[in-house]
Write a protein that holds these residues in place. Sequence first.
Motif, PDB file in Angstrom:
ATOM      1  N   MET A 231       0.816  -1.189   0.000  1.00 14.44           N
ATOM      2  CA  MET A 231       0.000   0.000   0.000  1.00 14.44           C
ATOM      3  C   MET A 231       0.866   1.262   0.000  1.00 14.44           C
ATOM      4  SD  MET A 231      -3.130   0.360  -0.428  1.00 14.44           S
ATOM      5  CE  MET A 231      -4.301  -0.902  -0.176  1.00 14.44           C
ATOM      6  N   LYS A 232       2.002   1.199   0.683  1.00 17.02           N
ATOM      7  CA  LYS A 232       2.869   2.366   0.743  1.00 17.02           C
ATOM      8  C   LYS A 232       3.433   2.707  -0.640  1.00 17.02           C
ATOM      9  CE  LYS A 232       6.607   4.400   3.312  1.00 17.02           C
ATOM     10  NZ  LYS A 232       7.495   4.316   4.450  1.00 17.02           N
ATOM     11  N   ILE A 233       3.753   1.678  -1.403  1.00 19.62           N
ATOM     12  CA  ILE A 233       4.277   1.909  -2.752  1.00 19.62           C
ATOM     13  C   ILE A 233       3.210   2.561  -3.626  1.00 19.62           C
ATOM     14  CG2 ILE A 233       5.103   0.745  -4.836  1.00 19.62           C
ATOM     15  CD1 ILE A 233       6.440  -1.299  -2.985  1.00 19.62           C
ATOM     16  N   PHE A 234       1.953   2.158  -3.454  1.00 17.09           N
ATOM     17  CA  PHE A 234       0.858   2.757  -4.214  1.00 17.09           C
ATOM     18  C   PHE A 234       0.700   4.234  -3.862  1.00 17.09           C
ATOM     19  CE2 PHE A 234      -3.768   3.534  -4.791  1.00 17.09           C
ATOM     20  CZ  PHE A 234      -3.778   3.425  -6.167  1.00 17.09           C
ATOM     21  N   ARG A 235       0.814   4.572  -2.573  1.00 14.37           N
ATOM     22  CA  ARG A 235       0.720   5.978  -2.161  1.00 14.37           C
ATOM     23  C   ARG A 235       1.871   6.794  -2.737  1.00 14.37           C
ATOM     24  NH1 ARG A 235      -0.291   4.009   3.201  1.00 14.37           N
ATOM     25  NH2 ARG A 235       1.695   4.902   3.809  1.00 14.37           N
ATOM     26  N   ILE A 236       3.061   6.235  -2.743  1.00 12.64           N
ATOM     27  CA  ILE A 236       4.215   6.932  -3.327  1.00 12.64           C
ATOM     28  C   ILE A 236       3.994   7.135  -4.832  1.00 12.64           C
ATOM     29  CG2 ILE A 236       6.680   6.695  -3.872  1.00 12.64           C
ATOM     30  CD1 ILE A 236       6.966   5.317  -1.120  1.00 12.64           C
ATOM     31  N   PHE A 237       3.448   6.114  -5.489  1.00 16.15           N
ATOM     32  CA  PHE A 237       3.121   6.217  -6.911  1.00 16.15           C
ATOM     33  C   PHE A 237       2.116   7.342  -7.162  1.00 16.15           C
ATOM     34  CE2 PHE A 237       0.407   4.812 -10.496  1.00 16.15           C
ATOM     35  CZ  PHE A 237       1.352   4.913 -11.507  1.00 16.15           C
ATOM     36  N   LEU A 238       1.112   7.450  -6.306  1.00 20.79           N
ATOM     37  CA  LEU A 238       0.120   8.523  -6.457  1.00 20.79           C
ATOM     38  C   LEU A 238       0.749   9.900  -6.244  1.00 20.79           C
ATOM     39  CD1 LEU A 238      -3.053   7.020  -4.753  1.00 20.79           C
ATOM     40  CD2 LEU A 238      -2.591   7.294  -7.182  1.00 20.79           C
ATOM     41  N   HIS A 239       1.709   9.996  -5.324  1.00 21.42           N
ATOM     42  CA  HIS A 239       2.415  11.270  -5.127  1.00 21.42           C
ATOM     43  C   HIS A 239       3.209  11.645  -6.379  1.00 21.42           C
ATOM     44  CE1 HIS A 239       1.417  12.415  -1.080  1.00 21.42           C
ATOM     45  NE2 HIS A 239       1.768  11.235  -0.600  1.00 21.42           N
ATOM     46  N   PHE A 240       3.825  10.661  -7.028  1.00 19.59           N
ATOM     47  CA  PHE A 240       4.546  10.942  -8.263  1.00 19.59           C
ATOM     48  C   PHE A 240       3.596  11.390  -9.372  1.00 19.59           C
ATOM     49  CE2 PHE A 240       8.203   8.343  -6.660  1.00 19.59           C
ATOM     50  CZ  PHE A 240       9.119   9.384  -6.689  1.00 19.59           C
ATOM     51  N   ILE A 241       2.417  10.808  -9.410  1.00 16.79           N
ATOM     52  CA  ILE A 241       1.425  11.244 -10.388  1.00 16.79           C
ATOM     53  C   ILE A 241       1.037  12.693 -10.123  1.00 16.79           C
ATOM     54  CG2 ILE A 241      -0.961  10.929 -11.162  1.00 16.79           C
ATOM     55  CD1 ILE A 241      -0.554   7.941 -10.865  1.00 16.79           C
ATOM     56  N   GLN A 242       0.893  13.056  -8.849  1.00 21.27           N
ATOM     57  CA  GLN A 242       0.564  14.441  -8.508  1.00 21.27           C
ATOM     58  C   GLN A 242       1.669  15.394  -8.949  1.00 21.27           C
ATOM     59  OE1 GLN A 242      -0.192  13.933  -4.305  1.00 21.27           O
ATOM     60  NE2 GLN A 242      -2.341  14.452  -4.637  1.00 21.27           N
ATOM     61  N   LEU A 243       2.910  14.999  -8.760  1.00 18.22           N
ATOM     62  CA  LEU A 243       4.009  15.839  -9.234  1.00 18.22           C
ATOM     63  C   LEU A 243       3.977  15.953 -10.758  1.00 18.22           C
ATOM     64  CD1 LEU A 243       6.943  14.684  -6.938  1.00 18.22           C
ATOM     65  CD2 LEU A 243       5.726  16.865  -6.894  1.00 18.22           C
ATOM     66  N   GLY A 244       3.599  14.883 -11.429  1.00 18.99           N
ATOM     67  CA  GLY A 244       3.463  14.923 -12.881  1.00 18.99           C
ATOM     68  C   GLY A 244       2.359  15.874 -13.322  1.00 18.99           C
ATOM     69  N   LEU A 245       1.327  16.014 -12.509  1.00 15.48           N
ATOM     70  CA  LEU A 245       0.245  16.942 -12.840  1.00 15.48           C
ATOM     71  C   LEU A 245       0.724  18.391 -12.855  1.00 15.48           C
ATOM     72  CD1 LEU A 245      -2.790  15.426 -10.905  1.00 15.48           C
ATOM     73  CD2 LEU A 245      -2.371  15.411 -13.367  1.00 15.48           C
ATOM     74  N   VAL A 246       1.699  18.712 -12.018  1.00 12.82           N
ATOM     75  CA  VAL A 246       2.276  20.064 -12.052  1.00 12.82           C
ATOM     76  C   VAL A 246       2.941  20.298 -13.405  1.00 12.82           C
ATOM     77  CG1 VAL A 246       3.996  21.580 -11.007  1.00 12.82           C
ATOM     78  CG2 VAL A 246       2.578  20.133  -9.550  1.00 12.82           C
ATOM     79  N   TYR A 247       3.637  19.290 -13.903  1.00 10.73           N
ATOM     80  CA  TYR A 247       4.254  19.401 -15.221  1.00 10.73           C
ATOM     81  C   TYR A 247       3.189  19.486 -16.322  1.00 10.73           C
ATOM     82  CZ  TYR A 247       6.809  18.259 -19.439  1.00 10.73           C
ATOM     83  OH  TYR A 247       7.316  18.275 -20.702  1.00 10.73           O
ATOM     84  N   VAL A 248       2.086  18.795 -16.153  1.00 16.60           N
ATOM     85  CA  VAL A 248       1.016  18.825 -17.148  1.00 16.60           C
ATOM     86  C   VAL A 248       0.437  20.235 -17.272  1.00 16.60           C
ATOM     87  CG1 VAL A 248      -1.317  17.971 -17.652  1.00 16.60           C
ATOM     88  CG2 VAL A 248       0.481  16.383 -16.996  1.00 16.60           C
ATOM     89  N   ILE A 249       0.343  20.958 -16.160  1.00 13.68           N
ATOM     90  CA  ILE A 249      -0.130  22.354 -16.222  1.00 13.68           C
ATOM     91  C   ILE A 249       0.814  23.176 -17.093  1.00 13.68           C
ATOM     92  CG2 ILE A 249      -0.495  24.470 -14.887  1.00 13.68           C
ATOM     93  CD1 ILE A 249      -1.461  22.693 -12.588  1.00 13.68           C
ATOM     94  N   TYR A 250       2.118  23.031 -16.874  1.00 17.03           N
ATOM     95  CA  TYR A 250       3.106  23.737 -17.701  1.00 17.03           C
ATOM     96  C   TYR A 250       2.995  23.305 -19.156  1.00 17.03           C
ATOM     97  CZ  TYR A 250       7.581  24.742 -19.863  1.00 17.03           C
ATOM     98  OH  TYR A 250       8.542  25.139 -20.736  1.00 17.03           O
ATOM     99  N   LEU A 251       2.810  22.006 -19.392  1.00 17.98           N
ATOM    100  CA  LEU A 251       2.706  21.478 -20.748  1.00 17.98           C
ATOM    101  C   LEU A 251       1.472  22.013 -21.465  1.00 17.98           C
ATOM    102  CD1 LEU A 251       3.912  19.456 -22.795  1.00 17.98           C
ATOM    103  CD2 LEU A 251       2.418  17.735 -21.788  1.00 17.98           C
ATOM    104  N   MET A 252       0.353  22.087 -20.772  1.00 19.21           N
ATOM    105  CA  MET A 252      -0.874  22.625 -21.382  1.00 19.21           C
ATOM    106  C   MET A 252      -0.704  24.099 -21.749  1.00 19.21           C
ATOM    107  SD  MET A 252      -3.133  20.376 -21.745  1.00 19.21           S
ATOM    108  CE  MET A 252      -2.604  18.703 -21.548  1.00 19.21           C
ATOM    109  N   ASP A 253      -0.042  24.855 -20.892  1.00 25.37           N
ATOM    110  CA  ASP A 253       0.211  26.264 -21.191  1.00 25.37           C
ATOM    111  C   ASP A 253       1.105  26.392 -22.424  1.00 25.37           C
ATOM    112  OD1 ASP A 253       0.016  29.080 -20.634  1.00 25.37           O
ATOM    113  OD2 ASP A 253       2.082  28.972 -19.872  1.00 25.37           O
ATOM    114  N   ASP A 254       2.137  25.560 -22.495  1.00 23.05           N
ATOM    115  CA  ASP A 254       3.043  25.583 -23.635  1.00 23.05           C
ATOM    116  C   ASP A 254       2.324  25.171 -24.918  1.00 23.05           C
ATOM    117  OD1 ASP A 254       5.682  25.927 -24.772  1.00 23.05           O
ATOM    118  OD2 ASP A 254       5.739  23.725 -24.956  1.00 23.05           O
TER     119      ASP A 254
END
Length: 123
Positions: free
Chosen positions: A1-24
């Motif tokens: 379960m801990k690995i899944f939570r860490i994976f979800l945190h990485f997805i959240q960090l990827g969402l920050v990049y997606v905001i930049y990507l959408m703007d670009d």
Amino acid sequence: MKIFRIFLHFIQLGLVYVIYLMDDLYKNHLGFMRNVSYYSHKVEASKFGSKLFLLPLLLVVFAIILVVRKRTVESLILILLGLLFLIWQMIFSLATTPIYYLVSGILCLGFLLQMVIVLLKRG
């Protein structure tokens, strides 16, 4: 379960990049710009677009309930994400930010991922 939570945190960090990507993408690709503009105005004219400010307000209330029940770092991050989403909805508009609804959707997705993390965490 801990690995899944860490994976979800990485997805959240990827969402920050997606905001930049959408703007670009919006600034550099005319077809994407046209589609975003068309659908953004369509959403704004709909009944959902006029009541969109209620979503982050409801999510912040839900986050406060979760913080009272589970006092963890993840629940505090949840309330911060909810407040960020609420502030985004209150300060910005489609007239000032052309990718307003895209960013709103990404912030909502980030909040929902954090809510899954909080609900999976025992505490």
